[in-house]
Design a protein around this motif. Structure first.
Motif, mmCIF file in Angstrom:
data_model
loop_
_atom_site.group_PDB
_atom_site.id
_atom_site.type_symbol
_atom_site.label_atom_id
_atom_site.label_comp_id
_atom_site.label_asym_id
_atom_site.label_seq_id
_atom_site.Cartn_x
_atom_site.Cartn_y
_atom_site.Cartn_z
ATOM 1 N N ASN A 78 -32.495 38.973 18.453
ATOM 2 C CA ASN A 78 -32.191 37.601 18.021
ATOM 3 C C ASN A 78 -33.059 36.570 18.728
ATOM 4 O OD1 ASN A 78 -29.495 39.253 18.032
ATOM 5 N ND2 ASN A 78 -29.304 37.666 16.471
ATOM 6 N N ARG A 123 -38.922 38.585 9.689
ATOM 7 C CA ARG A 123 -38.007 37.636 10.310
ATOM 8 C C ARG A 123 -36.972 37.292 9.261
ATOM 9 N NH1 ARG A 123 -36.543 35.535 15.333
ATOM 10 N NH2 ARG A 123 -35.697 33.452 15.031
ATOM 11 N N ASN A 126 -32.972 34.387 11.530
ATOM 12 C CA ASN A 126 -33.023 34.294 12.995
ATOM 13 C C ASN A 126 -33.074 35.634 13.720
ATOM 14 O OD1 ASN A 126 -32.980 31.495 12.909
ATOM 15 N ND2 ASN A 126 -30.731 31.489 12.812
#
Lengths: 143, 114
Positions: A78, A123, A126
């Protein structure tokens, strides 16, 4: 194999020891074990250092699947995205200059790119998703 | 980070009493090497026999330790594991360091045949 790893260098070290222990020396040739440990270390250290910027409270979710010819690995974190949303080129710097100018870093992505195949990065909401394959030295005749 | 230095007549032998030189201990390795190589013979042999893993941070620390040496000092490595040898070969650092099969061979080379 699935493992969740805390984003600090000692946790990465102990995760590598767990993973290498689970694959075991009877299951992997020494050269394949070397490749696996080098690539996993570089990917995870990069996540700790760059995605989480040494923040120790992040998590790395690691998953590995071994087939006869390959080990597929995936990493989810993350942290911050890769620069320009793509994996670094990892070019090796020249070593023929004076000693004072020898590089002390920048080897990580070179090693990953040199040793891993089928590298993909995305990606999504997030999170960083990195997937790669390590080709195993197959016994002669095996496909 | 346990590094032991033994000052021999014509070399310093530094034994790395650790299994890994990695991101978790790279700075400690660099600092300890700097202390141990501040004085003593020009030739420094680092015995890596117990080290079974070096990552890119560890490699950077080894290079940094070499760059921090005084004028005329030289650092050589001995007894690289399969994995450590692979990291050195892939990054071409095997062309920068003299690498010996073992510390014993580094310190007592076979006499030349006459």
């Amino acid at each position: 194999m699935r493992l969740t790893i805390q984003s600090d260098p000692l946790s990465v070290r102990s995760a590598l020891q767990t993973i290498m222990g689970q694959f075991g020396s009877d299951e992997l040739q020494p050269n394949d074990a070397a490749t696996l440990e080098i690539v996993l270390a570089e990917v995870m250290n990069n996540i700790v250092e760059h995605a989480y910027r040494k923040r120790p409270d992040g998590k790395i979710r690691f998953c590995a699947n071994k087939t006869e010819t390959s080990i597929w690995c995936s990493f989810i974190d993350n942290g911050l995205p890769m620069p320009d949303n793509s994996t670094p080129a990892g070019l090796l710097r020249q070593l023929d200059g004076p000693t004072d100018e020898l590089p002390e870093g920048g080897f990580g992505w070179f090693l990953i790119r040199d040793l891993a195949q089928n590298l993909t990065y995305s990606r999504i909401r997030n999170r960083n998703f990195l997937r790669l394959r390590l080709a195993l030295d197959c016994p002669e005749g095996a496909q | 980070m346990e590094l032991l230095a033994e000052h021999l007549s014509d070399a310093t032998l530094i034994t790395v009493n650790e299994n890994r030189i990695d991101a978790a201990c790279a700075i400690a390795f660099k600092d300890r090497m700097r202390e141990l190589t501040k004085e003593g013979p020009a030739r420094i042999v680092v015995d890596m026999a117990q080290v079974n893993f070096v990552d890119s941070s560890g490699l950077g620390a080894i290079v940094a330790a070499m760059k921090a040496l005084g004028d005329g000092q030289k650092m050589e490595l001995a007894a690289l594991s399969v994995t450590v040898d692979k990291v050195f070969r892939l990054t071409r650092m095997d062309t920068v360091f003299d690498i010996h099969h073992s510390a014993a061979i580094a310190l007592n080379p076979e006499p030349q045949e006459t």
